[in-house]
Design an enzyme around this catalytic site. Sequence first.
Site, PDB file in Angstrom:
ATOM      1  N   HIS A 128      32.337  31.896  43.613  1.00  0.00           N
ATOM      2  CA  HIS A 128      33.129  32.304  42.129  1.00  0.00           C
ATOM      3  C   HIS A 128      31.813  31.808  41.066  1.00  0.00           C
ATOM      4  CE1 HIS A 128      36.133  31.268  39.166  1.00  0.00           C
ATOM      5  NE2 HIS A 128      35.182  30.344  38.616  1.00  0.00           N
ATOM      6  N   GLU A 129      31.128  30.680  41.571  1.00  0.00           N
ATOM      7  CA  GLU A 129      30.000  30.407  40.445  1.00  0.00           C
ATOM      8  C   GLU A 129      28.923  31.476  40.410  1.00  0.00           C
ATOM      9  OE1 GLU A 129      30.515  28.301  38.214  1.00  0.00           O
ATOM     10  OE2 GLU A 129      32.194  27.222  39.220  1.00  0.00           O
ATOM     11  N   HIS A 180      29.556  34.105  37.927  1.00  0.00           N
ATOM     12  CA  HIS A 180      29.206  33.821  36.720  1.00  0.00           C
ATOM     13  C   HIS A 180      27.471  33.983  36.612  1.00  0.00           C
ATOM     14  CE1 HIS A 180      32.851  32.115  34.876  1.00  0.00           C
ATOM     15  NE2 HIS A 180      32.866  31.205  36.094  1.00  0.00           N
ATOM     16  N   GLU A 189      34.809  35.182  33.326  1.00  0.00           N
ATOM     17  CA  GLU A 189      35.878  34.865  34.378  1.00  0.00           C
ATOM     18  C   GLU A 189      36.150  36.045  35.296  1.00  0.00           C
ATOM     19  OE1 GLU A 189      36.778  32.055  36.020  1.00  0.00           O
ATOM     20  OE2 GLU A 189      35.567  30.854  34.712  1.00  0.00           O
TER      21      GLU A 189
END
Length: 489
Positions: free
Chosen positions: A254-255, A258, A284
């Site tokens: 997830h990170e 980003h 997101e």
Amino acid sequence: MSAYEDLMAHDRTTQALASVAGRTGWDQETVMPAGAAELRSEEMAALEAVLHARRTDGRIGDWLSKAEAPDETGAATLRELKRSYMRNTKVPEKLATDIARHTSAGQGIWAKARAEDDFESFAPTLSRMIDLKREEAACLAGGGDLYDALLDDYEPGMTGAELQGLFDRMRPRLVDLRARVLAAKAPAPLEHTFDEAGQMALSAKLAETFGYDLSRGRIDKAVHPFSSGSGTDVRITTRTSPRDPFNCFYSTIHEVGHACYEQGVRADYALTPLGAGVSMGVHESQSRIYENQLGRSRAFTGWLYGQMRDQFGDFGVADEEAFYAVVNRVGSGYIRTEADEVHYNLHVMLRFDLERQLISGALDVADLEDAWNARFEADFGVSVDKPSNGVLQDVHWSFGLFGYFPTYSLGNVYAGCLYASLRGAVPSLDQDLSRGDTSAATAWLKDCLQQYGGLRAPRDTIEYACGFVPTEEPLLAYLEDKFGTLYGV
């Protein structure tokens, strides 16, 4: 020098100082000694004072009135600088520094309260934060809706009413899907212990698998995983749990989504208003498509199963199909960041409703924990057992990030649209992912979206990448197909 050149030179220094402030925030959440909290709050307030003065410098208004954009990029830059100047000049310097000082101190108070499961010890800090954010919102709103004024910091052009309409359309189908899935037999959860060193080693491999450039970044641990920075210095954090390695692996992926967005922005946009992601909703969309549509796919989890066996040996899951089911297991857990795709948006809707009430004054902090617990039980059918599994689980409100939470679900909606287009653009996607090869998928995202940074408005950014106006339909169709098939409902 022309007015445009003067303006760009001034802003470049401001952007560099803001980057220093961001790195100071990263330090606070990763390696800063606990005893330095009071000093750090003063440092952050001092930095904010300098930044606020630069962002409200009267010369900016003069330069903006005279500057002529040399091209499309220059026009977008002037648009963003004007927007920033108009917002910043509405907020007094003392208020800006008070907010910076309080948010820096608030994070440590929240972390201690969370560790001790003591909401009452955090409540005064939160009450003060809400007072400050209401004051800021009143400055920005000009008589309009306070929550919309705060939301605009994270998703320019979006309103609470529009989000409410979106969530009202999504909720019935999500609730129906959840009911059907929960009525079916769920796979057993993992029953194994996974050592931290092994988790961090595989986490680093996953980061590189998804294209994270570790020569321009690093991976650390934090209570609440996050990504920080842009351009040539983009850092991420993750966390480990001995009984739940997916917490580590999917927080990392997830990170990385980003981080890859920030690393993927065109180099010539660095230290300009276009040199970072355009909004948190678009941001997101990257983290969620990396984590879910790619990382939790049947194809990719087949490859990940082999990696986990190599790292941990036999961990009690028979084969790739069983592993895919375990990765995508649906259950009414407490924690948003650990929630499955079916429940995740319901977690966000809860927070969206409560924080709108807090900002409007319809809900007092003294009543927040009870309101959270009652809403959670109504939505999820489970009673909250302790504050760290409820109202204290997220760091956001301690930082004053009101208006941030709904961008998580907006990002899911955008990710659904992007994935629909990605599957058409990369016919070999499943074959690639089954080999642990994300390069075609991530290259498409970089080419169609990430490289442009803040060039276009948020929804225009998604429409440009997808080729159609974004709606919730692709996301809901994806969820219904994936979990309907997985659970036979």
